[in-house]
Design a protein around this motif. Structure first.
Motif, PDB file in Angstrom:
ATOM      1  N   TYR A 106       0.829  -1.206   0.000  1.00 25.63           N
ATOM      2  CA  TYR A 106       0.000   0.000   0.000  1.00 25.63           C
ATOM      3  C   TYR A 106       0.865   1.258   0.000  1.00 25.63           C
ATOM      4  N   LEU A 110       1.126   4.069  -2.956  1.00 24.11           N
ATOM      5  CA  LEU A 110       0.833   5.478  -2.690  1.00 24.11           C
ATOM      6  C   LEU A 110       2.032   6.362  -3.002  1.00 24.11           C
ATOM      7  N   THR A 421      -5.300   9.198   2.728  1.00 26.61           N
ATOM      8  CA  THR A 421      -6.280   8.172   3.087  1.00 26.61           C
ATOM      9  C   THR A 421      -6.999   8.493   4.392  1.00 26.61           C
ATOM     10  N   ILE A 424     -10.848   8.750   4.305  1.00 28.19           N
ATOM     11  CA  ILE A 424     -11.646   7.594   3.896  1.00 28.19           C
ATOM     12  C   ILE A 424     -12.126   6.841   5.131  1.00 28.19           C
ATOM     13  N   HIS A 971      -8.485   0.814  -0.134  1.00 29.41           N
ATOM     14  CA  HIS A 971      -8.241   1.141   1.271  1.00 29.41           C
ATOM     15  C   HIS A 971      -8.939   0.146   2.197  1.00 29.41           C
TER      16      HIS A 971
END
Length: 1343
Positions: A106, A110, A421, A424, A971
């Protein structure tokens, strides 16, 4: 006296700190039939000194790039590739290792997204002037900016990311960093510019985009096409550029000509009813902020629910909503939610789109200001009770969840490491609610008028001086200057509330001292967050007396005492200092003298100082105490969790007499949480709750809370004290007294409608002593379902029926009531059939039936085969059904699978559903539901085993194109794996050191090694060798293992590295070390003579493959000179953390005398950061591009591209440090002595004015250099960039003569003895340097 504030500069970034977009034009042609999008974009860019512009582009086909009308070279490296991931997850064997692996993947993904991948050469005709930085420093205002017009012709390969085709509609979704997926741009939050937008579509379609519609052009084609031309004069980031194309019905606002509403034809009537209020919100915002709407127009577009990725999507001067929020005049329940949603989207246009955050740490401020403005509108439009009640519930949720650094608003680690993030999921909602709460705390401190002036000052400054960004520091300054808050208070307030996490928890109890007529209030202060390393900002001492992370909060809390003679406020409770506090609050009322009465038998003697909940105390409290009730923080001035302990009668007094909805809600919650009460007291509580429920003047939301409190009441005498009051209240409002049956529906009284709608569910939650529902409750619900009559009612009863059906799902069937189950199921089946023939609003009725059937099946799983229920619900997943029904059916099936076969089978079914689901929003809802099931699974020990195959399947889904297209789903997949490992579902707190050692090394750190040349633009390289090679590497080399910083690669890793690094499709950085024997085979000779291909962004380009090739002369194995591991480690020691190039001259084998001495040692490298620094004192010096078109002869030589730009005065490139040089230590000592001598000389000149002046000038030069690279150094977490495109001209060749001398230990030494520069007269100064490293052989000792 306060220091004067530094004014924020209006000028853009300096030219050498990165490219700056001044203006962008986007022209697209959209073909609905072929589902194709093609066009071009023109960017007016201030080109940095490096001469290279990095753009973001993904999912695009780049046809050509022009600079000022001339074709130029470019490099395009698509980042999202479908790569083989089987070997990547070899180490995954448990949920913990899977969580580590997904964390690494992840973060890698990103970080890759932050790096530009379309590199454009803008320096073909640019002559780089020689600037002697040591002798002259130009002021920043005199720096001449190099402005270029870059045009990119492109097409969208697949409209599945960022932009989508849905039937006859095209729309964008504005996901995080996905604007690049439908047009090239600099997809960065710091890049704002104005836009000219042109969209050509079919003549019967409408193209809606940002800004003002200038005109429309109808072409003469057959069939004709129409071009919509928009202009956006307010600079915004690429994230806020939106486009929607479809056959829309346009509804101009009747009250404001700037507002337009659009929807698809079937929703026009609902749209007309929904937006009737909107002009009032638009006007109220303008009046409150004392400014006109910043954009020339505002457009609201409503799409089908399955098209939108969320219920609302923002763009500059426009918002895209799901048509699910629309409602007609017959729907009641949807009104409030839709009103708030539309009002919040409009507030975000002011704060978020127009006013932007200065840094990611300031995003909380814009989110909070938009929420604050929305709450202000709720108070004006829906009433003060609604606003206070919503704020109270939001604050309560924040206090329960604000326990980790993930909810710290402006703490650098919680924003920088989350890559966006943090907005979210549930943590995004918590942060948003917390932001609003903190701003409301400031408003309470300074007053509403001063706070309004601050918001007006922010807008006024943006409209007058074009400074549209705001920072936390500036807002703090406004709070001091305009809000008149003292600096010491603000100095404590912002670090504690904004820069940290955790809320105060106050536990209070009191005792009335009759002799002194005072209230003795005892307070224990705690904190919702535990003390950890993240509170270092506040210099907390974990060994101090303030445990549990409680280091205090600024301010004093008010205690409000209600007495017989009135009310009084006492701001006496400090939120800092001792955790235990005892306050003495004077009372103003006095009781009349009373005759002493002997206590009754069995009661306690008079203990007026005790604080208990016994009935004797309550009787005594009302008779011998002047206190009616006490409240802490009645105005919600602080975000705190308060637990107050007072007698039952005082809670009843608060419920009956206090008109504040927050006080009423607190009293109901306290009465509901009481243990079973004795017969003397239970009736008084039931009567109080029943009276409040029946009071039509009370706020309807609090009345609903009273109904549920009655349902949960229990006493020692009766186990059903609340059932009869609920049934009696309902029948008094809805039943005909003569026939004893429900009346026809009449919903003209909205508050009563909401309360009566909640009563059946409250009745269904009543439980007898055996934890089952009473038969009376089941019969009552069956009667309501059977005799529901909506004929003659002006309003729809779809939500009313849905609430009735869902209340059936709350029942617990016992032996007496289970016989009624068949009748209930028949009623539910009848409603399902009716809804299938005449679909209800948004499928609400079918959704409630599916949910209820699932709940009943799970509760009666011992008597019902779940497989049969499974087959009953499966047909509702048909893609012909309404989108909301399909998603609810999928969630129900996941619930059944979870209870039937466990979490492992549930996750496999979830993956199957995700792959089948076409709508992005449906994927997100399934991801949220799967995460919730994982949380339930981790909370129990039943069926909690996860197979490795399931974990790998989740990881593969995370790496798939499906997850890339949907950042929210990606996510939640990450969160699911974190929850399975027992961790918090957030990226915050994921250890970065662990990420670098999980799974395949390429996945973990490959983002550090792509786009190397661009690093010189955004970050000054460290002491390393930068030599990216844009040439295509040979196809069949002999590879050696990669050598890392920490250790030397072991032989076992040889084959794995070879297999992975040979991938032809991957365009991310791959380390390759190839040793080619020059005379061994003809294949090797062919590889040596292979020409280098030019790269223009085609798909066969290897991209930024990080590779090292070493050509060494062939020699006998007996004469080979071995190199020790120690020397290899020395070779690697000078590379910085971003570089993975480990090959060096020291790893070459030296040829014997019989070999060809003229053979060169070829070293080519493509790496993250590998550059020779000829002038470390000048990190801002521009870089020079390397040519891509190199002939076969030039390929023999070493091509080391120097992107840190050698000195313009003709200085040499410098000497490469050799690991075999034995004089390094002596040179170091000599330099230390020289520095020490200079320091002593400086001490003697401290009083010399001439020396002081020179030193001042030198400091100014240094300070200016530091300013120029300040923003570059702040991006250390950014990955390196990929190799640059080359120039057409013949490159400048710099040849270094290298002598290899034998060492005493049998090793070899490589010394660069001479560096020559042979520039071609025909080429400009911008040609890249080439290093030719030749080895002169010396006789080696055979020993």
């Amino acid at each position: 006296m306060a220091k004067p504030r530094k004014t924020k500069s209006d000028d853009p970034k300096p030219a050498n700190s990165g490219a700056v977009v001044r203006h962008q034009k986007l022209c697209l042609s959209i073909d609905m039939d072929l589902r194709r999008i093609y066009g071009y974009t023109e960017l007016e860019i201030v080109v940095p000194d490096i001469g290279i512009v990095g753009l973001h582009a993904e999912n695009l086909g780049i046809e050509s790039v022009l600079v000022d009308g001339e074709p130029t070279e470019f490099e395009y490296y698509p980042q999202n590739q479908n790569v083989e991931t089987e070997k990547q997850w070899n180490e995954v064997s448990s949920p913990s290792s899977a969580a580590d692996a997904v964390g690494a993947a992840y973060v890698a993904a990103l970080e890759r997204e932050l790096v530009p991948n379309l590199l454009v050469n803008c320096c073909n005709k640019m002559q780089i002037e020689t600037i002697n930085v040591e002798n002259e420093v130009q002021p920043s205002s005199e720096v001449k900016q190099n402005v270029k017009l870059v045009r990119v012709n492109f097409w969208v390969e697949k409209a599945e990311t960022g932009i989508h085709f849905e039937n006859n509609v095209v729309h964008t979704d504005n996901q995080i960093r996905r604007a690049r997926c439908w047009f090239p741009c600099i997809n960065d939050d710091n890049q704002c510019c104005c836009y000219d937008l042109e969209f050509t579509v079919a003549h019967n379609l409408v193209a809606v985009s940002n800004g003002n519609l200038l005109y429309q052009v109808l072409s003469k084609d057959d069939p004709p096409r129409k071009t919509y031309v928009y202009r956006l004069d307010v600079p915004v980031t690429a994230q806020w550029i939106s486009l929607v194309v479809g056959p829309f019905e346009i509804l101009p606002d009747q009250h404001n000509g700037l507002i337009s509403h659009m929807c698809l034809p079937p929703n026009l009537l609902e749209l007309r009813n929904t937006v009737e209020f909107f002009h009032s919100a638009f006007r109220e915002y303008e009046q409150y902020l004392d400014a006109k709407f910043p954009f020339g127009s505002y457009k609201q577009v409503f799409l089908a629910p399955e098209m939108a990725i969320s219920s609302s999507t923002l763009g500059a001067s426009m918002s895209i909503f799901s048509s699910q929020v629309l409602f007609d005049e017959k729907v009641i329940d949807q009104t409030i939610d839709t009103t708030i949603k539309l009002a919040f989207a409009l507030a975000r246009q002011w704060f978020g789109v127009y006013i932007t955050p200065e840094t990611p740490n300031d995003e909380w401020l814009l989110d909070g200001l938009a929420g604050f403005l929305t709450d202000w509108f709720i108070k004006k439009f829906l009433g003060n009770n609604e606003a206070r009640y919503r704020r109270y519930k939001a604050n309560s949720a924040v206090c329960k969840a604000d326990d980790s650094g993930a909810t710290a608003l402006s703490f650098s680690a919680s924003c920088k490491d989350l890559y966006g993030t943090h907005s979210i999921g549930i943590f995004g909602k918590i942060r948003s609610w917390k932001s609003v709460a903190i701003l409301q705390m400031l408003e309470k401190q300074m007053g509403p008028d001063f706070f309004k002036k601050i918001l007006q000052a922010i807008i006024s400054r943006a409209q007058s001086s074009s400074i549209r960004s705001i920072s936390t520091k500036e807002f703090r300054h406004f709070a001091n200057k305009i809000g008149n808050l003292e600096r010491p208070f603000l100095k404590e307030f912002f670090p504690r509330w904004v820069g940290s996490h955790g809320c105060p928890v106050l536990r209070m109890g009191f005792s009335y001292n009759k002799r002194k007529n005072i209230v003795e209030l005892a307070v224990l202060r705690e904190c919702t967050a535990k003390l950890d390393s993240n509170t270092s900002l506040l210099n907390a001492n974990p060994d101090s007396e303030n445990r549990d992370g409680d280091i205090g909060w600024p301010g004093v809390m008010t205690i409000r005492v209600y007495e017989l003679d009135g009310m009084s406020d006492h701001p006496d409770l400090p939120l800092a200092g001792e955790r235990w506090q005892l306050l003495e609050i004077p009372c103003h009322s006095k009781l009349a003298a009373r005759r002493y009465q002997k206590p009754k038998k069995g009661s306690r003697p008079d203990g007026s100082d005790d604080n208990g909940d016994m009935p004797t105390l309550d009787v005594r409290s009302s008779m011998e105490s002047p206190l009616s009730w006490i409240r802490a923080d009645p105005e919600m001035e602080y975000l705190a969790e308060i637990h107050f302990n007072q007698p039952v009668q005082m809670w009843i007094n608060q419920l009956e007499k206090d008109e504040d909805v927050v006080a009423q809600s607190q009293a109901i919650a306290a009465l509901e949480s009481l243990p079973p009460q004795p017969p003397q007291l239970s009736p008084s509580i039931v009567n109080a709750l029943n009276n409040f429920l029946s009071d039509s003047k009370a706020y309807w939301r609090v009345r609903i809370e009273a109904a549920f409190a009655l349902a949960n009441m229990a006493s020692e005498e009766s186990d059903l004290p609340g059932l009869q009051p609920l049934v009696k209240f309902y029948k008094s409002r809805r039943f005909d007294e003569n026939i004893g049956l429900p009346k026809p529906n009449d919903f003209h009284d909205f508050p009563d409608y909401f309360v009566l709608e909640a009563i059946p569910r409250a009745i269904a939650m009543v439980r007898a002593a055996d934890k089952t529902s009473p038969r009376e409750a089941v019969e009552f619900l069956l009667q309501l379902l059977k005799y529901n009559d909506n004929s003659g009612n002006l309003y729809s009863d779809v939500f009313w029926l849905a609430a009735l059906v869902q209340s059936v799902g709350e029942l617990e069937f016992g032996q007496q009531s289970v016989i009624l189950l068949s009748s209930l199921l028949k009623r539910i089946d009848r409603l399902l059939q009716f809804d299938r023939l005449m679909p209800s609003y948004n499928g609400i009725l079918t959704i409630s039936c599916i949910r209820t059937l699932t709940q009943i099946a799970l509760k009666l799983s011992a008597f019902i085969h779940l497989d049969n229920v499974f087959q009953l619900i499966v047909p509702f997943r048909d893609f012909k059904t309404i989108w909301q029904v399909r998603i609810e059916a999928s969630r129900a099936l996941l619930d059944l699978e979870f209870h039937l076969r466990g979490i492992d089978a549930t996750l496999l079914l979830f993956i199957k559903y995700i792959e089948e689901e076409l709508s992005l929003r449906g994927q997100v809802k399934l991801g949220v539901h799967a995460m919730r099931l994982c949380q339930i699974s981790c909370g129990s020990d039943i069926n909690n085993d996860i197979k490795t195959e399931t974990l790998i399947a989740l990881l593969q889904l995370f790496e798939s194109r499906i997850a890339y297209n949907n950042v929210f789903l990606r996510h939640y997949l990450f969160c699911i794996l974190q929850v399975l490992a027992g961790r918090t579902p957030t990226l915050y707190g994921v250890p970065r050191d662990k990420l670098r050692h999980v799974g395949n090394m390429e996945t973990c750190i490959e983002q550090k090694n792509i786009f190397a040349p661009f690093v010189a633009e955004i970050k000054p390289p460290e002491n390393s060798v930068e030599a990216p090679n844009l040439s295509k590497p040979p196809e069949n080399p002999v590879e050696t293992p990669n050598l890392s910083h920490d250790n030397v690669a072991v032989p076992e890793a040889f084959k794995e590295v070879e297999t992975v690094s040979n991938s032809h499709e991957r365009k991310t950085s791959v380390v390759k070390i190839r040793v080619r024997q020059s005379a061994a085979t003809s294949k090797a000779e062919d590889a040596d003579n292979r020409t280098v291909e030019r790269s223009h962004g085609h798909h066969d380009d290897h991209g930024a493959g990080s590779s090292v090739s070493v050509d060494a002369p062939q020699r006998n194995s007996g004469e080979a000179v071995s190199i020790s591991n120690q020397n290899l480690e020395e070779v690697n020691s000078f590379h910085d953390h971003g570089s993975r190039v480990t090959a060096s001259i020291g790893s070459a084998k030296i040829a014997s005398e019989g070999d060809n001495f003229g053979r060169e040692l070829q070293c080519t490298a493509d790496s993250g950061i590998v550059s020779v620094h000829p002038q470390p004192d000048d990190p801002s010096s521009p870089s020079i591009m390397q040519e891509n078109n190199v002939d076969a002869e030039a390929q023999k030589f070493a091509s080391l591209q120097n992107l840190s730009n050698a000195r313009h005065d003709g200085g040499s490139l410098g000497v490469v440090d050799s690991p075999f040089s034995g004089k390094d230590e002596k040179k170091k000592k000599k330099k230390d002595k020289e520095k020490k001598r200079k320091r002593e000389d400086h001490r003697s000149h401290r009083d010399d004015p001439e020396y002081i002046e020179k030193k001042r000038l030198k400091a100014e030069k240094k300070k200016q250099k530091e300013k120029e690279i300040a923003k570059l150094l702040s991006e250390e977490a950014k990955p390196s960039s990929v190799a640059l495109p080359g120039k057409k001209e013949e490159p400048e060749i710099r040849t270094a003569m290298v002598q290899v001398k034998p060492s005493e230990s049998g090793g070899s030494k490589v010394i660069i003895t001479k560096v020559e520069t042979r520039p071609d007269p025909s080429e400009g100064n911008s040609a890249p340097p080439k290093l030719r490293i030749k080895i002169k052989n010396r006789t080696l000792n055979n020993s």
